[in-house]
Every structure is written in C-alpha cells, then in structure tokens.
Design a protein around this motif. Sequence first.
Motif, short mmCIF file in Angstrom:
data_model
loop_
_atom_site.label_atom_id
_atom_site.label_comp_id
_atom_site.label_asym_id
_atom_site.label_seq_id
_atom_site.Cartn_x
_atom_site.Cartn_y
_atom_site.Cartn_z
N ARG A 26 0.84 -1.21 0.00
CA ARG A 26 0.00 0.00 0.00
C ARG A 26 0.87 1.26 0.00
O ARG A 26 0.61 2.21 -0.73
N LEU A 27 1.94 1.26 0.81
CA LEU A 27 2.83 2.42 0.85
C LEU A 27 3.61 2.57 -0.46
O LEU A 27 3.83 3.69 -0.92
N ARG A 29 2.46 1.83 -3.35
CA ARG A 29 1.49 2.38 -4.31
C ARG A 29 1.29 3.89 -4.13
O ARG A 29 1.12 4.61 -5.11
N LYS A 30 1.30 4.34 -2.87
CA LYS A 30 0.94 5.73 -2.56
C LYS A 30 2.12 6.70 -2.55
O LYS A 30 1.92 7.90 -2.72
N HIS A 31 3.33 6.19 -2.30
CA HIS A 31 4.48 7.09 -2.09
C HIS A 31 5.64 6.70 -2.99
O HIS A 31 5.77 5.57 -3.41
N ARG A 32 6.47 7.68 -3.21
CA ARG A 32 7.73 7.42 -3.92
C ARG A 32 8.73 6.93 -2.88
O ARG A 32 9.13 7.67 -1.99
N SER A 59 4.54 -4.39 -10.99
CA SER A 59 4.09 -3.01 -11.13
C SER A 59 5.16 -2.09 -11.70
O SER A 59 4.86 -0.95 -12.07
N ARG A 61 7.44 -0.68 -9.97
CA ARG A 61 7.65 0.39 -8.98
C ARG A 61 8.91 0.09 -8.17
O ARG A 61 8.84 -0.22 -6.99
#
Length: 100
Positions: A26-27, A29-32, A59, A61
């Motif tokens: 979740r982190l 996904r939300k943060h760089r 993803s 990421r």
Amino acid sequence: MKLFLDDRRPCPRGFKVARSASVCIRLLRKHRIHVLSLDYNLGPGRSKGLEVARYIVQSRRFPKHIILHTADRQGRLTMLKLLSRNKPAGVSIGLKPYRS
C-alpha cells in the motif's frame, strides 16, 4: 521515503516501518520510495517479503535502492534472483543479513 518491512525488528532511524506485506505494498502504491529494506519471514501464516518483491516487479515500482535484510538465506536468495533479473538500470540491491 525510506521504508523498512519487518514484523518484529526495531525500525532504523529515518525509515517508516511496515509490519506486513500488505501495508508495504500500500505504501509503495501511494508514495515514492527511495530506499526499501525487506525482510522475508513476516510471521507464521503471514505473507512473505517475496510478495512485495513480486509486486515491485509486476508493477515496475522499483525503489532506487533495495536492501534485503532478512536472516533467511533461501528467502534472501529467492528475492535477490527475482529482483536482479527484473530491475531497471540504476536500481541497486544490497544485502544486509541480520542474525536471529
């Protein structure tokens, strides 16, 4: 942000802690995330750090620097192989095994 995934070790200074794979994802996904430190074993019956590594690969990421701090030798090797095969140029992977 620097992110530390571990179910029980104290969080190093300057890092935000995630105590489960789902919170870590979740982190991500939300943060760089610039630095990600991964444990493999996150407690009996719980997802492993490998789930996070798979998410990163799927993803795309990738944090700039990934540290595998797990004491689980096989888990460390599995995550290292997965991440190394798929990481883009400029992403580094370091090993810092902790002793249990």
